[in-house]
Design a protein around this motif. Structure first.
Motif, mmCIF file in Angstrom:
data_model
loop_
_atom_site.group_PDB
_atom_site.id
_atom_site.type_symbol
_atom_site.label_atom_id
_atom_site.label_comp_id
_atom_site.label_asym_id
_atom_site.label_seq_id
_atom_site.Cartn_x
_atom_site.Cartn_y
_atom_site.Cartn_z
ATOM 1 N N UNK A 1 0.842 -1.198 0.000
ATOM 2 C CA UNK A 1 0.000 0.000 0.000
ATOM 3 C C UNK A 1 0.872 1.240 0.000
ATOM 4 N N UNK B 1 -9.495 -3.373 -4.606
ATOM 5 C CA UNK B 1 -9.285 -3.031 -3.198
ATOM 6 C C UNK B 1 -9.084 -1.526 -3.057
ATOM 7 N N UNK C 1 -4.673 7.746 -0.950
ATOM 8 C CA UNK C 1 -4.228 6.424 -1.352
ATOM 9 C C UNK C 1 -3.613 6.504 -2.742
ATOM 10 N N UNK D 1 -10.935 -1.996 8.547
ATOM 11 C CA UNK D 1 -12.204 -1.770 7.863
ATOM 12 C C UNK D 1 -12.444 -2.725 6.714
ATOM 13 N N UNK D 2 -11.369 -3.152 6.039
ATOM 14 C CA UNK D 2 -11.599 -3.914 4.809
ATOM 15 C C UNK D 2 -10.708 -5.144 4.645
ATOM 16 N N UNK D 3 -9.416 -4.981 4.910
ATOM 17 C CA UNK D 3 -8.483 -6.016 4.458
ATOM 18 C C UNK D 3 -8.443 -7.256 5.332
ATOM 19 N N UNK E 1 -1.527 3.788 -4.301
ATOM 20 C CA UNK E 1 -1.671 2.528 -5.018
ATOM 21 C C UNK E 1 -1.781 1.363 -4.048
ATOM 22 N N UNK E 2 -2.484 0.339 -4.486
ATOM 23 C CA UNK E 2 -2.576 -0.904 -3.723
ATOM 24 C C UNK E 2 -2.264 -2.047 -4.664
ATOM 25 N N UNK E 3 -1.365 -2.910 -4.271
ATOM 26 C CA UNK E 3 -1.108 -4.122 -5.057
ATOM 27 C C UNK E 3 -1.241 -5.320 -4.141
ATOM 28 N N UNK F 1 -11.435 1.016 -0.969
ATOM 29 C CA UNK F 1 -10.914 1.868 0.108
ATOM 30 C C UNK F 1 -11.244 3.337 -0.157
ATOM 31 N N UNK G 1 -6.183 1.504 9.873
ATOM 32 C CA UNK G 1 -7.628 1.669 9.667
ATOM 33 C C UNK G 1 -8.116 0.871 8.466
ATOM 34 N N UNK G 2 -7.320 0.900 7.380
ATOM 35 C CA UNK G 2 -7.691 0.136 6.179
ATOM 36 C C UNK G 2 -7.790 -1.351 6.496
ATOM 37 N N UNK H 1 -14.709 3.970 0.731
ATOM 38 C CA UNK H 1 -14.903 3.995 2.180
ATOM 39 C C UNK H 1 -14.392 5.304 2.780
ATOM 40 N N UNK I 1 -11.203 6.603 2.368
ATOM 41 C CA UNK I 1 -9.762 6.704 2.589
ATOM 42 C C UNK I 1 -9.160 7.533 1.469
ATOM 43 N N UNK J 1 -3.405 5.305 9.376
ATOM 44 C CA UNK J 1 -4.308 5.158 8.223
ATOM 45 C C UNK J 1 -4.321 3.732 7.696
#
Lengths: 79, 79
Positions: free
Chosen positions: A44, B21, B33, A64-66, B35-37, B25, A60-61, B28, B30, A57
């Motif tokens: 992330x 994802x 952000x 809430x989600x992961x 990037x998310x991998x 996020x 929190x992710x 929700x 957030x 932060x």
């Protein structure tokens, strides 16, 4: 700022996916295998310079989600 | 001896799962952000005292089953 999050099933929770991987490795001739457990991995990247704030932060992710806190544990590392 | 293996898609390979994802996020609330991998995580315990030999075995497992070398990178760490 970049973080890695690893999510694994808690120790006492059955991990059928890991079991399948373990059996397959055994069938491929890998001996000496004691256990395999599988989990999830997230990379992330967030736009926040302050490390403390950034970690809050990301935490929190996760909540809430992961991560499913009932059956999973997670770890956050700065990359 | 216990090792962790993290498997991630190579930098230039699209990661639709991570994108979903990331979007979720964002929805929700957030912000910030970038990037998310998403990747895979394995915890492998093997019955081998010699660290070098153990690492070679784990590396073999990665190459034979756990990792698709065409699109994925992997990292092995001793736990």
């Amino acid at each position: 700022m970049k973080f890695s999050v690893t999510v694994v099933l808690k120790k006492d929770v059955l991990d059928p996916q890991g079991k399948v991987v373990q059996n397959t490795l055994n069938n491929l001739g890998m001996s000496d295998l004691k256990s395999v457990r599988q989990g999830k991995f997230f990379e992330i990247e967030i736009d926040e310079q302050d490390q403390k704030k950034a970690e809050i932060k990301v935490d929190g992710m996760c909540k809430k989600l992961l991560v499913n806190l009932i059956i999973e544990d997670y770890k956050i590392n700065k990359l």
